[in-house]
Design an enzyme around this catalytic site. Structure first.
Site, PDB file in Angstrom:
ATOM      1  N   LYS A   1       0.699  -1.147  -0.058  1.00  0.00           N
ATOM      2  CA  LYS A   1      -0.123  -0.001   0.077  1.00  0.00           C
ATOM      3  C   LYS A   1       0.720   1.368  -0.095  1.00  0.00           C
ATOM      4  CE  LYS A   1      -3.639  -2.756   2.021  1.00  0.00           C
ATOM      5  NZ  LYS A   1      -4.889  -3.029   2.658  1.00  0.00           N
TER       6      LYS A   1
ATOM      7  N   HIS B   1      -8.711  -2.994  -6.047  1.00  0.00           N
ATOM      8  CA  HIS B   1      -8.624  -3.166  -4.724  1.00  0.00           C
ATOM      9  C   HIS B   1      -9.692  -2.307  -4.284  1.00  0.00           C
ATOM     10  CE1 HIS B   1      -7.103  -2.856  -0.613  1.00  0.00           C
ATOM     11  NE2 HIS B   1      -6.482  -3.992  -0.932  1.00  0.00           N
TER      12      HIS B   1
HETATM   13  P1  13P Z   1      -4.446  -6.129   5.576  1.00  0.00           P
HETATM   14  O1  13P Z   1      -3.670  -7.503   5.382  1.00  0.00           O
HETATM   15  O2  13P Z   1      -3.563  -5.175   6.509  1.00  0.00           O
HETATM   16  O3  13P Z   1      -5.721  -6.554   6.393  1.00  0.00           O
HETATM   17  O4  13P Z   1      -4.798  -5.720   4.291  1.00  0.00           O
HETATM   18  C1  13P Z   1      -5.269  -6.578   3.370  1.00  0.00           C
HETATM   19  C2  13P Z   1      -5.185  -6.065   2.021  1.00  0.00           C
HETATM   20  O5  13P Z   1      -5.891  -4.874   1.613  1.00  0.00           O
HETATM   21  C3  13P Z   1      -4.290  -6.541   0.980  1.00  0.00           C
HETATM   22  O6  13P Z   1      -4.404  -6.064  -0.416  1.00  0.00           O
END
Ligand code: 13P
Length: 243
Positions: A13, A97
């Site tokens: 992210k 996403h």
């Molecule tokens: P988390 O593992 O932080 O919950 O995030 C999942 C995600 O959005 C992966 O694309």
């Protein structure tokens, strides 16, 4: 049926500056020198693709983008095309996403166009789907995800160009996960709607503690990991849960 090799993918992210990203990537590479049975992929922010790509060179850890624009080039300030991701060394692109569907207003049609863009550039598209909490609580999770699948997947999907990630929005970054029965039910429903042998990942609060149970489910072919992918120890522990 051909074996579906499991994939553990890290979605970093909007996290990481050069120094810590380099350290994390090197750490993942060092661990990946040990025998492992799953494929590994990291998807850093665009600014870090070059530096992370260099760190991954010579390893079997693949590089992916977190999103792409549908067009190959042009006057789209701030956007990145699938061709640019490919040129930066990516083999995969995450599209659809929930953080883009819900904060950037992306529709199924947008996701479909981005999937086609990824294929045009020679990338494997990781198409994300998943319901919000109210939809789960209202008993609509299945119909929501089925509609997202129908709207987001173009014709021409194969097990070679498509990976689906089921990420319940309410499970992302919250520490909450669906029951194993709910994950199994959703993955089986998705399985019936995607090409035979296409991989289906689960994402949403996957961590070293719950990964074993989740990855043991029949139709779970790997994990799309957010927060836990930012720590090499945790990411590797999740990868080892594929053994
Ligand atoms: P988390 O593992 O932080 O919950 O995030 C999942 C995600 O959005 C992966 O694309």
């Amino acid at each position: 049926m051909a074996e579906r090799k499991r994939l553990v993918a890290g979605n970093w992210k909007m996290n990481g500056l050069r120094a810590d990203a380099l350290a994390l990537a090197r750490n993942v590479v060092a661990r990946a020198r040990q025998p492992h049975r799953c494929e590994l992929l990291v998807c850093p922010p665009a600014t870090l693709l070059a530096v992370v790509g260099e760190a991954l060179a010579g390893s079997d850890v693949a590089l992916g983008g977190q999103d792409c624009h549908a067009e190959p080039k042009g006057a789209f300030t701030g956007c990145i095309s699938a061709e640019m991701l490919k040129d930066a060394g990516c083999s995969h692109a995450i599209v659809g996403h929930s953080e883009r569907r819900h904060t950037c207003g992306e529709t199924d049609a947008d996701v479909r166009a981005k999937t086609l863009a990824g294929w045009r550039a020679g990338l494997i598209a990781i198409v994300c789907v998943g319901e919000i909490r109210a939809e789960r609580e209202g008993g609509r999770a299945m119909s929501v995800v089925e509609a997202q699948i129908a709207g987001s997947l173009p014709d021409g999907a194969t097990s070679q160009n498509l990976i689906v990630a089921y990420e319940p929005v309410w499970a992302i970054g919250t520490g909450l996960t669906p029951t194993m029965a709910d994950i199994a039910e959703m993955h089986a429903a998705i399985r019936a709607r995607v090409p035979l042998d296409a991989r289906i990942l689960y994402g949403g609060s996957v961590n070293p503690k719950n990964a074993g149970e989740i990855l043991a489910l029949e139709d779970v072919d790997g994990a799309l990991v957010g927060g836990a992918s930012l720590k090499a120890d945790d990411f590797w522990a999740i990868a080892q849960a594929c053994e």
